[in-house]
Write a protein that holds these residues in place. Sequence first.
Motif, short mmCIF file in Angstrom:
data_model
loop_
_atom_site.label_atom_id
_atom_site.label_comp_id
_atom_site.label_asym_id
_atom_site.label_seq_id
_atom_site.Cartn_x
_atom_site.Cartn_y
_atom_site.Cartn_z
N MET A 185 7.14 -12.12 15.68
CA MET A 185 7.25 -12.30 17.15
C MET A 185 5.92 -11.95 17.81
N THR A 186 5.41 -12.87 18.64
CA THR A 186 4.14 -12.64 19.30
C THR A 186 4.34 -11.75 20.51
N GLU A 187 3.52 -10.70 20.59
CA GLU A 187 3.63 -9.78 21.72
C GLU A 187 3.05 -10.44 22.96
N PRO A 188 3.81 -10.46 24.06
CA PRO A 188 3.29 -11.09 25.28
C PRO A 188 2.16 -10.27 25.89
N LYS A 189 1.46 -10.90 26.81
CA LYS A 189 0.36 -10.22 27.49
C LYS A 189 0.90 -9.12 28.40
N ALA A 190 0.28 -7.97 28.35
CA ALA A 190 0.72 -6.84 29.18
C ALA A 190 0.52 -7.16 30.65
N PRO A 191 1.46 -6.75 31.51
CA PRO A 191 1.31 -7.01 32.94
C PRO A 191 0.21 -6.17 33.55
N ASP A 192 -0.32 -6.63 34.66
CA ASP A 192 -1.33 -5.88 35.39
C ASP A 192 -0.65 -4.73 36.14
N VAL A 193 -1.08 -3.52 35.85
CA VAL A 193 -0.44 -2.32 36.41
C VAL A 193 -0.45 -2.35 37.94
N GLU A 194 -1.57 -2.70 38.52
CA GLU A 194 -1.67 -2.69 39.98
C GLU A 194 -0.75 -3.74 40.61
N GLN A 195 -0.58 -4.87 39.95
CA GLN A 195 0.32 -5.89 40.45
C GLN A 195 1.77 -5.43 40.36
N VAL A 196 2.10 -4.73 39.28
CA VAL A 196 3.45 -4.18 39.12
C VAL A 196 3.75 -3.20 40.25
N LEU A 197 2.82 -2.30 40.51
CA LEU A 197 3.01 -1.30 41.57
C LEU A 197 3.10 -1.97 42.94
N LYS A 198 2.24 -2.93 43.19
CA LYS A 198 2.25 -3.64 44.47
C LYS A 198 3.58 -4.33 44.69
N ARG A 199 4.11 -4.98 43.67
CA ARG A 199 5.38 -5.68 43.77
C ARG A 199 6.51 -4.72 44.12
N ASN A 200 6.55 -3.55 43.49
CA ASN A 200 7.63 -2.61 43.73
C ASN A 200 7.51 -1.91 45.08
N VAL A 201 6.29 -1.69 45.54
CA VAL A 201 6.09 -1.14 46.89
C VAL A 201 6.60 -2.14 47.92
N GLU A 202 6.33 -3.42 47.71
CA GLU A 202 6.80 -4.46 48.62
C GLU A 202 8.32 -4.50 48.67
N LEU A 203 8.96 -4.37 47.50
CA LEU A 203 10.42 -4.37 47.45
C LEU A 203 11.00 -3.17 48.19
N LEU A 204 10.36 -2.02 48.02
CA LEU A 204 10.83 -0.82 48.72
C LEU A 204 10.72 -0.99 50.23
N LYS A 205 9.57 -1.49 50.69
CA LYS A 205 9.39 -1.70 52.12
C LYS A 205 10.39 -2.70 52.67
N ARG A 206 10.65 -3.75 51.91
CA ARG A 206 11.60 -4.77 52.36
C ARG A 206 13.01 -4.19 52.47
N HIS A 207 13.39 -3.36 51.48
CA HIS A 207 14.71 -2.75 51.50
C HIS A 207 14.85 -1.79 52.69
N VAL A 208 13.82 -0.97 52.91
CA VAL A 208 13.86 -0.01 54.02
C VAL A 208 13.95 -0.75 55.35
N ALA A 209 13.15 -1.83 55.51
CA ALA A 209 13.18 -2.60 56.75
C ALA A 209 14.55 -3.22 56.99
N GLY A 210 15.18 -3.71 55.93
CA GLY A 210 16.50 -4.31 56.06
C GLY A 210 17.55 -3.31 56.47
N ARG A 211 17.50 -2.11 55.85
CA ARG A 211 18.47 -1.07 56.19
C ARG A 211 18.25 -0.55 57.61
N LEU A 212 17.01 -0.42 58.01
CA LEU A 212 16.72 0.02 59.38
C LEU A 212 17.26 -0.99 60.40
N ALA A 213 17.03 -2.26 60.11
CA ALA A 213 17.50 -3.30 61.01
C ALA A 213 19.03 -3.27 61.11
#
Length: 213
Positions: free
Chosen positions: A1-29
């Motif tokens: 089995m070929t090991e896939p390319k590792a994800p970019d750490v900064e992109q992973v963090l950025k994506r999850n920060v965006e999800l957190l902000k979106r969730h917080v904004a939705g709950r506040l609304a």
Amino acid sequence: MTEPKAPDVEQVLKRNVELLKRHVAGRLALALSLMALPLVLTSLGAPNTLFLVLPIPFGMWVLVFLALRVGHGRRLNVCRKVLHTYPLEYRTRVDRKAGDRNGDEWKYLGTLHTIKISSRGRHGAPRMRAINATTVRRWPKGAEDGGVWFAGDPLFGGVMVVPGSNAMMFMQPANWEKSAQERAQADAARIARAQQAGITELIERDPNITGWV
């Protein structure tokens, strides 16, 4: 089995920060809409009854639980430290225990999932408790369809990243107290690295909300 390319750490963090902000904004609304609804209905001529003010306490509860989960949840910052301290390593298998008292567990700070991540040919993977790095409760889609990326030390904790979606789970040993002696006896370099990543203590503790209710 070929090991896939590792994800970019900064992109992973950025994506999850965006999800957190979106969730917080939705709950506040949602909370603000519920609390404002009686005023809107009153201005439209609705009679002043008990049912009219019911949305207000519901809106307040949404705010209380949002404050608990965001204010007490430190996992996203710890995930950042872990990913900057340990390299990502590919694991070919994820086993999730679900549906009973030892599986998924609802907590104020999120849903805890009991899992094991391992590689084919390796045995003895420890059981871990995993919680979404954001406030999302659901199990990440596709996490059991193939391999995942892991950064950390199974004795102390770490981060699981799902390829493709970059969904991120924070993990620590399922029985933290039982493995305390083993952690205390770990070599100095291993402990120092875990300290740098901020995982030498149990991160996720449900808050005591007795005084809130």
